[in-house]
Design a protein around this motif. Sequence first.
Motif, PDB file in Angstrom:
ATOM      1  N   SER A   1       3.925   8.948  -4.858  1.00  0.00           N
ATOM      2  CA  SER A   1       4.560   9.741  -5.904  1.00  0.00           C
ATOM      3  C   SER A   1       4.023  11.160  -5.876  1.00  0.00           C
ATOM      4  O   SER A   1       2.918  11.421  -5.397  1.00  0.00           O
ATOM      5  CB  SER A   1       4.290   9.113  -7.274  1.00  0.00           C
ATOM      6  N   ALA A   2       4.797  12.107  -6.406  1.00  0.00           N
ATOM      7  CA  ALA A   2       4.393  13.515  -6.392  1.00  0.00           C
ATOM      8  C   ALA A   2       3.110  13.733  -7.173  1.00  0.00           C
ATOM      9  O   ALA A   2       2.253  14.529  -6.800  1.00  0.00           O
ATOM     10  CB  ALA A   2       5.514  14.379  -6.959  1.00  0.00           C
ATOM     11  N   SER A   3       2.941  13.000  -8.282  1.00  0.00           N
ATOM     12  CA  SER A   3       1.747  13.185  -9.110  1.00  0.00           C
ATOM     13  C   SER A   3       0.501  12.674  -8.430  1.00  0.00           C
ATOM     14  O   SER A   3      -0.607  13.076  -8.753  1.00  0.00           O
ATOM     15  CB  SER A   3       1.923  12.445 -10.439  1.00  0.00           C
ATOM     16  N   ALA A   4       0.694  11.773  -7.438  1.00  0.00           N
ATOM     17  CA  ALA A   4      -0.471  11.199  -6.762  1.00  0.00           C
ATOM     18  C   ALA A   4      -0.868  11.977  -5.532  1.00  0.00           C
ATOM     19  O   ALA A   4      -1.884  11.698  -4.910  1.00  0.00           O
ATOM     20  CB  ALA A   4      -0.174   9.758  -6.357  1.00  0.00           C
ATOM     21  N   SER A   5      -0.061  12.984  -5.135  1.00  0.00           N
ATOM     22  CA  SER A   5      -0.373  13.733  -3.928  1.00  0.00           C
ATOM     23  C   SER A   5      -1.557  14.647  -4.158  1.00  0.00           C
ATOM     24  O   SER A   5      -1.743  15.178  -5.247  1.00  0.00           O
ATOM     25  CB  SER A   5       0.828  14.568  -3.500  1.00  0.00           C
ATOM     26  N   PRO A   6      -2.428  14.845  -3.130  1.00  0.00           N
ATOM     27  CA  PRO A   6      -3.598  15.698  -3.288  1.00  0.00           C
ATOM     28  C   PRO A   6      -3.225  17.123  -3.657  1.00  0.00           C
ATOM     29  O   PRO A   6      -3.896  17.768  -4.452  1.00  0.00           O
ATOM     30  CB  PRO A   6      -4.269  15.636  -1.906  1.00  0.00           C
ATOM     31  N   ALA A   7      -2.113  17.670  -3.088  1.00  0.00           N
ATOM     32  CA  ALA A   7      -1.742  19.049  -3.373  1.00  0.00           C
ATOM     33  C   ALA A   7      -1.389  19.224  -4.838  1.00  0.00           C
ATOM     34  O   ALA A   7      -1.666  20.250  -5.446  1.00  0.00           O
ATOM     35  CB  ALA A   7      -0.559  19.460  -2.492  1.00  0.00           C
ATOM     36  N   ALA A   8      -0.733  18.205  -5.415  1.00  0.00           N
ATOM     37  CA  ALA A   8      -0.335  18.313  -6.805  1.00  0.00           C
ATOM     38  C   ALA A   8      -1.505  18.116  -7.749  1.00  0.00           C
ATOM     39  O   ALA A   8      -1.549  18.678  -8.833  1.00  0.00           O
ATOM     40  CB  ALA A   8       0.765  17.287  -7.114  1.00  0.00           C
ATOM     41  N   SER A   9      -2.460  17.278  -7.355  1.00  0.00           N
ATOM     42  CA  SER A   9      -3.582  16.980  -8.233  1.00  0.00           C
ATOM     43  C   SER A   9      -4.671  18.031  -8.174  1.00  0.00           C
ATOM     44  O   SER A   9      -5.486  18.132  -9.085  1.00  0.00           O
ATOM     45  CB  SER A   9      -4.178  15.607  -7.875  1.00  0.00           C
TER      46      SER A   9
ATOM     47  N   ALA B   1       0.859  -1.186   0.000  1.00  0.00           N
ATOM     48  CA  ALA B   1       0.000   0.000   0.000  1.00  0.00           C
ATOM     49  C   ALA B   1       0.895   1.235   0.000  1.00  0.00           C
ATOM     50  O   ALA B   1       2.125   1.136   0.077  1.00  0.00           O
ATOM     51  CB  ALA B   1      -0.926   0.000   1.213  1.00  0.00           C
ATOM     52  N   THR B   2       0.252   2.413  -0.087  1.00  0.00           N
ATOM     53  CA  THR B   2       0.987   3.670  -0.186  1.00  0.00           C
ATOM     54  C   THR B   2       0.930   4.424   1.134  1.00  0.00           C
ATOM     55  O   THR B   2      -0.131   4.520   1.764  1.00  0.00           O
ATOM     56  CB  THR B   2       0.387   4.548  -1.299  1.00  0.00           C
ATOM     57  N   GLN B   3       2.057   4.961   1.541  1.00  0.00           N
ATOM     58  CA  GLN B   3       2.118   5.766   2.758  1.00  0.00           C
ATOM     59  C   GLN B   3       1.187   6.974   2.637  1.00  0.00           C
ATOM     60  O   GLN B   3       1.104   7.609   1.595  1.00  0.00           O
ATOM     61  CB  GLN B   3       3.551   6.254   2.991  1.00  0.00           C
ATOM     62  N   GLY B   4       0.476   7.260   3.731  1.00  0.00           N
ATOM     63  CA  GLY B   4      -0.431   8.394   3.748  1.00  0.00           C
ATOM     64  C   GLY B   4      -1.786   8.136   3.135  1.00  0.00           C
ATOM     65  O   GLY B   4      -2.680   8.986   3.220  1.00  0.00           O
ATOM     66  N   GLY B   5      -1.984   6.970   2.532  1.00  0.00           N
ATOM     67  CA  GLY B   5      -3.253   6.660   1.891  1.00  0.00           C
ATOM     68  C   GLY B   5      -4.175   5.844   2.777  1.00  0.00           C
ATOM     69  O   GLY B   5      -3.850   5.500   3.920  1.00  0.00           O
ATOM     70  N   TYR B   6      -5.335   5.549   2.238  1.00  0.00           N
ATOM     71  CA  TYR B   6      -6.312   4.694   2.905  1.00  0.00           C
ATOM     72  C   TYR B   6      -6.477   3.422   2.083  1.00  0.00           C
ATOM     73  O   TYR B   6      -6.216   3.407   0.870  1.00  0.00           O
ATOM     74  CB  TYR B   6      -7.669   5.392   3.025  1.00  0.00           C
ATOM     75  N   GLY B   7      -6.901   2.354   2.742  1.00  0.00           N
ATOM     76  CA  GLY B   7      -7.084   1.115   2.008  1.00  0.00           C
ATOM     77  C   GLY B   7      -7.958   0.125   2.749  1.00  0.00           C
ATOM     78  O   GLY B   7      -8.181   0.238   3.952  1.00  0.00           O
TER      79      GLY B   7
END
Length: 242
Positions: A183-191, A40-46
């Motif tokens: 990844s940077a592209s997956a971060s909420p701030a970037a999106s 899973a990804t750090q900082g995410g939910y699952g």
Amino acid sequence: MIRLRRPATAAALTLAAVATAVLGLAGAASAHVTVNPKEATQGGYGRFAFRVPNESDTASTTKVEVNLPENAPVGSVSTMPVPGWTVTVEKRKVDPPIEVHGSQLTEAVSKLTWTAAPNGGVKPGEFQEFPVSMGPLPQADRMVFKVLQTYSDGNVSRWIEEPTPGGEEPENPAPVLTLTAASASASPAASAPAAAANDDKDDADTGAATAFGVAGLVAGLAGLVLGGLAFLRTRRETAAKS
């Protein structure tokens, strides 16, 4: 002919016995409690499921205790109902607090215990999954969940051994969830800016389409008016000649 067949038959039987033993050992080694998915990804939910197979030939699994790692607390943990089972949730104090959506949480779930109803449980030859939702996942490389599996005959399987990188799998391995950096592209701030730009583009496209539609409607009405006037003029000229 007979002398040639006997060694071949013996060799085949030997190979079959070895294959059976190897497959049996592989099956026994893999029949332990696991968490799925395993990454899973750090900082995410699952949504994750603890898969518990029954290794006993005579007893049922009646209780499953999942201990969450103390060094990787999670702010939000919720369980999904499992028919025939009840679940209890234990919490502990955490310091420093966990930040979740701007709020500081001073408690985190430390243990989940599922208990089967009387005469229920995971029977021999079966397995059961216990789903949970967790997040935001900690900034850690992995989460190790130590699990105790209790049987109806009183025996307890302790899946608590942490695996070592590059080493052999322990005899009683604990379920491990591997966490990777987002990844940077997956971060909420970037999106967020990209989403806002897409929304603006959609609004502009919708406005342009509406303008073209109105213009088409006006042109159509003008054509009908002009056509009607031409028809009336033609009738008048015809009536004057007659």
